[in-house]
Design a protein around this motif. Structure first.
Motif, PDB file in Angstrom:
ATOM      1  N   SER A 238     -62.107  62.610  17.349  1.00 23.30           N
ATOM      2  CA  SER A 238     -61.409  61.830  18.382  1.00 23.30           C
ATOM      3  C   SER A 238     -62.252  61.632  19.634  1.00 23.30           C
TER       4      SER A 238
ATOM      5  N   LYS B 126     -52.863  47.805  11.108  1.00 19.14           N
ATOM      6  CA  LYS B 126     -54.257  48.128  11.400  1.00 19.14           C
ATOM      7  C   LYS B 126     -55.188  47.044  10.871  1.00 19.14           C
TER       8      LYS B 126
ATOM      9  N   GLU C 141     -47.906  64.569  12.158  1.00 21.21           N
ATOM     10  CA  GLU C 141     -47.440  65.168  10.903  1.00 21.21           C
ATOM     11  C   GLU C 141     -45.955  65.496  10.943  1.00 21.21           C
TER      12      GLU C 141
ATOM     13  N   TYR D  34     -55.164  53.255  18.409  1.00 24.45           N
ATOM     14  CA  TYR D  34     -54.683  54.623  18.597  1.00 24.45           C
ATOM     15  C   TYR D  34     -53.179  54.648  18.845  1.00 24.45           C
TER      16      TYR D  34
ATOM     17  N   PRO E 112     -44.655  62.409  18.536  1.00 26.73           N
ATOM     18  CA  PRO E 112     -45.856  63.178  18.198  1.00 26.73           C
ATOM     19  C   PRO E 112     -45.916  64.555  18.848  1.00 26.73           C
TER      20      PRO E 112
ATOM     21  N   LYS F  27     -54.612  63.720  16.411  1.00 29.57           N
ATOM     22  CA  LYS F  27     -54.561  63.459  14.973  1.00 29.57           C
ATOM     23  C   LYS F  27     -53.417  62.503  14.646  1.00 29.57           C
ATOM     24  N   GLU F  28     -53.345  62.124  13.398  1.00 29.55           N
ATOM     25  CA  GLU F  28     -52.181  61.390  12.894  1.00 29.55           C
ATOM     26  C   GLU F  28     -50.969  62.326  12.937  1.00 29.55           C
TER      27      GLU F  28
ATOM     28  N   ALA G 139     -46.250  54.683   6.686  1.00 29.15           N
ATOM     29  CA  ALA G 139     -47.700  54.580   6.507  1.00 29.15           C
ATOM     30  C   ALA G 139     -48.128  53.188   6.062  1.00 29.15           C
TER      31      ALA G 139
ATOM     32  N   LYS H   6     -48.161  50.828   8.984  1.00 29.44           N
ATOM     33  CA  LYS H   6     -49.300  51.136   9.852  1.00 29.44           C
ATOM     34  C   LYS H   6     -50.590  50.556   9.285  1.00 29.44           C
ATOM     35  N   ARG H   7     -50.783  50.715   7.986  1.00 29.16           N
ATOM     36  CA  ARG H   7     -52.007  50.182   7.369  1.00 29.16           C
ATOM     37  C   ARG H   7     -52.066  48.662   7.519  1.00 29.16           C
TER      38      ARG H   7
ATOM     39  N   ARG I  92     -51.536  54.438  15.646  1.00 30.90           N
ATOM     40  CA  ARG I  92     -51.619  55.680  14.879  1.00 30.90           C
ATOM     41  C   ARG I  92     -50.491  56.634  15.257  1.00 30.90           C
ATOM     42  N   LEU I  93     -50.098  56.630  16.545  1.00 36.41           N
ATOM     43  CA  LEU I  93     -49.047  57.523  17.012  1.00 36.41           C
ATOM     44  C   LEU I  93     -47.640  56.998  16.739  1.00 36.41           C
TER      45      LEU I  93
END
Length: 301
Positions: free
Chosen positions: A79, A273, A42, A257, A217, A39-40, A266, A269-270, A260-261
């Protein structure tokens, strides 16, 4: 939360352990993906302490087993692509271990997801394939031809005959179980002589995880313990395995991926991406040693 536990590998008192990470959980941020794989990040965790005897990092007051089982049962799953990439890395790293097996008939995977690794092991000569997976969403995402291999639920030794497997795999799952020693001891009893128990775990002492610290992570609400190469070897030795091997290996995932890690804001990252998608780089596979360890032990008698 349950009562405070001592080290789940060596039994050293938790009163002797030092704080590794303080508890940091925001109940409002817990979602269906909090107990999902890949997952992303947290960056939430229960209090983690470090054992001064065997080097294990573990949650000193973990949630009850029933609470964990329910969380994994209802966890979301999205995933499949990353799981396939991971399985390719695992099967490559397992090559020398598979070559040392006495026979290749039956395999059990604890925490099998959609069964993608079982597919690869079938191609390596295994004919009896069984996977145990607590997430119904992961099983539902499996292709039809794998469904018959998968059993939904938490691994229980009593569901299987003693000395009935040639290989037992437990990849990126030992961090999640309530009692890692019990899982490994069960594997030892379920293996035939000459069979192997193989794990893949995070190494909290690896360079990349030490460099990221709390932003790694692996600092995650799912993880009941974190291993080092020392502690995973200690677990194998205490369970009576022989011919133990412990080594790092390379994972190969799409650039999307890895981003993402990454411990980045955020918004950044966007932007990354979108930029990589525009130029077609997001699907490029990149191999990195990110601090994962493959460990194997053989049943010698």
């Amino acid at each position: 939360m349950s009562n405070s536990r001592d080290c789940p590998i060596c039994g050293a008192s938790s009163s002797e352990a030092r704080i590794f990470q303080k508890e940091d959980i925001d109940e409002s941020r817990i979602s269906g993906f909090s107990y999902a794989s890949r997952k992303e990040p947290e960056y939430m965790c229960h209090q983690l302490v470090q054992c001064p005897v065997c080097d294990l990092v573990y949650v000193s007051s973990p949630p009850a087993q029933e609470e964990l089982a329910q969380a994994y049962h209802v966890a979301d799953y999205d995933s499949s692509e990353e799981a396939a990439d991971a399985a390719q890395a695992y099967i490559k790293a397992m090559g020398p271990i598979l070559d040392r097996l006495a026979r290749r008939d039956s395999v059990l995977e604890i925490g099998s997801g959609t069964g993608v690794l079982l597919d690869l092991l079938k191609n390596r000569g295994f004919s009896e394939l069984i996977g145990v997976e607590p997430s119904s969403a992961a099983i539902n995402a499996a292709p039809e031809h794998r469904r018959g291999w998968l059993r939904e639920g938490i691994f229980q030794e009593d569901d299987f005959e003693p000395a009935s497997f040639d290989l037992i795999c437990c990849f990126m799952t030992m961090e999640h179980v309530q009692d890692p020693m019990a899982t490994a001891q069960s594997a030892a009893r379920l293996l035939r002589p000459g069979g192997a128990f193989v794990t893949v775990t995070h190494d909290y002492r690896s360079f990349v995880n030490r460099a990221m610290g709390k932003r790694s992570p692996i600092i995650d609400i799912e993880h009941m313990q974190l291993f080092s190469q020392t502690s995973i070897r200690e677990l194998m030795q205490r369970c009576g395995f022989g011919n133990i091997s412990v080594s790092p290996f390379v994972n190969r995932y799409a650039l999307s991926y890895w981003m993402r890690l990454a411990p980045l804001p955020a918004g950044i990252k966007r932007g990354l991406k979108q930029a990589t998608q525009v130029v077609g780089l997001d699907k490029i596979k990149i191999g990195l040693n990110v601090g994962n360890t493959i460990a194997a032990g053989f049943r010698t008698i």
